[in-house]
Design an enzyme around this catalytic site. Structure first.
Site, PDB file in Angstrom:
ATOM      1  N   LYS A  34      -0.613  12.003   5.330  1.00 21.78           N
ATOM      2  CA  LYS A  34      -0.347  10.987   6.358  1.00 21.78           C
ATOM      3  C   LYS A  34       0.368   9.778   5.745  1.00 21.78           C
ATOM      4  O   LYS A  34       1.372   9.292   6.283  1.00 21.78           O
ATOM      5  CB  LYS A  34      -1.667  10.543   6.993  1.00 21.78           C
ATOM      6  CG  LYS A  34      -1.536   9.447   8.040  1.00 21.78           C
ATOM      7  CD  LYS A  34      -2.776   8.517   8.090  1.00 21.78           C
ATOM      8  CE  LYS A  34      -2.894   7.653   6.851  1.00 21.78           C
ATOM      9  NZ  LYS A  34      -3.738   6.464   6.951  1.00 21.78           N
TER      10      LYS A  34
ATOM     11  N   LYS B 246       0.840  -1.208   0.000  1.00 24.64           N
ATOM     12  CA  LYS B 246       0.000   0.000   0.000  1.00 24.64           C
ATOM     13  C   LYS B 246       0.868   1.248   0.000  1.00 24.64           C
ATOM     14  O   LYS B 246       0.543   2.240  -0.669  1.00 24.64           O
ATOM     15  CB  LYS B 246      -0.939  -0.002   1.203  1.00 24.64           C
ATOM     16  CG  LYS B 246      -1.876   1.220   1.284  1.00 24.64           C
ATOM     17  CD  LYS B 246      -2.904   1.287   0.139  1.00 24.64           C
ATOM     18  CE  LYS B 246      -3.648   2.617   0.099  1.00 24.64           C
ATOM     19  NZ  LYS B 246      -4.712   2.767   1.081  1.00 24.64           N
TER      20      LYS B 246
END
Lengths: 284, 284
Positions: free
Chosen positions: A235, A167
């Protein structure tokens, strides 16, 4: 099957609804009570209570710390889930955090998969998410029928944490592509050329991508309302750079994109779309 | 129609063959005689002689200087082409150079389109190129049946030079995507994760792109033999950065990719594939 779901946001809500539609009994818990309205689900008082009633629990929450809190904290899943049950964490968090949670749950015989997803809100609604799975292959096979309700491409990457590494790679590439599209649009405009035509021409060639189709179009339309909020990509880049630092890997392009995301955040555009990277270039 | 073709390389040769196959009479000129072997075409002694016999002339040559030489130099096209005939330049050159050539030819009533292409050698073979056109719309309409033999997406971007600006944008985005894929592969490997599985998982999600499919696979296979040679992308980045400098536009990501391409060239990998950007990251 009795399935728990925690994290009913832009991604999580349609995912939970797909599981319900497939006939599973749905149990939910949310920090904010209004998150659960309109769902055909049993509302639980704590993650532990939810865990006690479910064979499989899904989580999709923003930060590593929040996932750890829900999974391992006071009244957390670990206090309720039975040995042999499975936590499927679809959040995007640090590979280390995923491994830590898996280890702690494993001590009680609870299985855990890191299963972050890609495809955005539309992919969640269309049940066409790509799902990158870290953990034991046999645990994945056990929950695969549930994942099939959510996504199209379900790939077992490796042991716990490997899904999160994949990811991280996904986010690196995707946000870099947004920045590249923004720079192209900026150059075209400065050269007096119609950005819409450039975007249209490029979609057919070697530069074609899903990012160019979706985010390039947002730039052309100057529609910066959020698909996925830029603060979430910011983030994610923090996770990527932490992983690079830990592995001792130099990522020059990623580092520059991170600085542009910092500038975006500094402008107060964190809740807008990441295509706002174009606006950052217009400040300079 | 009598069609001229100059620049019979990886891209040009299949393009010329498509025009011949469509029934057009083909005239060619090449600096190196062996470039014309095996073509069903009339070989001309100079660009001027070729220009004298053709209604439309295609060029696809590496550098701005070489295109200017062939078009405007001694024995160049300008000495042979008739008023009303059309030069279609498919090279990737500076927008300024394209405008200069168009102006000079225009003084003799010769039309010119900048019509750079994207899609690589395979796109040329399959006649699926994207073609970005700068110049007069009515001139494009005149030659469109010929372009239809070569590509699928033919977009009129704007006046002369605009096609080259679009191509610069295309190259920026494409090579940036190669660098991003390389960084992702580098991180995955350092984290002990299977790059083939990461690439496979990512292809289905928001990071999906033609570059990831083609160049990502080359990285996984560690096949760095050239599709398009990296030195050509290095040349293109020179054009992009010159255009940025001229327009006064800051392109931070593009600048970093350019430095990585410099490192690739310094290693002597200019005739290898641009997926060699992965090998640059492995040097550090």
């Amino acid at each position: 099957m009795k399935v728990g779901f925690i994290g009913l946001g832009v991604m999580g809500r349609p995912m939970a609804q797909h599981l319900r539609k497939a006939g599973h009994e749905l149990f939910v818990w949310a920090r904010r009570p209004d998150s659960v309205t309109g769902l055909d689900a049993v509302v639980c008082a704590t993650p532990a209570e939810l865990g006690r009633q479910c064979e499989v629990v899904f989580t999709i929450i923003t930060s590593s710390a929040d996932v750890e809190g829900v999974a391992l904290g006071k009244d957390g899943l670990i206090e309720g889930m039975a040995a042999g049950s499975v936590l499927v964490d679809c959040s995007t968090i640090a590979p280390d955090a995923a491994r830590h949670i898996a280890t702690r749950l494993g001590e009680k015989g609870i299985h855990m998969l890191d299963a972050p997803v890609s495809g955005g809100g539309q992919g969640a609604i269309d049940a066409t998410l790509a799902i990158m799975v870290g953990g034991q292959a046999e645990v994945l096979e056990k929950v695969r029928p549930l994942l099939d309700c959510l996504g199209k491409r379900i790939v077992h990457i490796g042991p716990n944490g490997a899904g999160q590494v994949a990811k991280a790679c996904n986010q690196m590439i995707m946000v870099a592509a947004i920045q590249a599209a923004a720079e192209a649009m900026r150059l075209a405009k400065a050269a007096g050329v119609d950005c819409a035509k450039v975007k249209s021409a490029l979609s057919g060639g070697s530069a074609g991508s899903r990012v160019l189709d979706v985010m390039g179009e947002r730039m052309v339309q100057r529609d910066f309302s959020a698909g996925i909020e830029a603060r979430l990509h910011h983030k994610d880049y923090g996770l990527v750079l932490a992983a690079a630092r830990q592995s001792g890997v130099p990522l020059p392009l990623t580092a520059v994109v991170d600085q542009q995301l910092n500038a975006l955040m500094a402008q107060g555009w964190g809740r807008d779309d990441t295509s706002s990277l174009l606006r950052v270039l217009e400040l300079l």
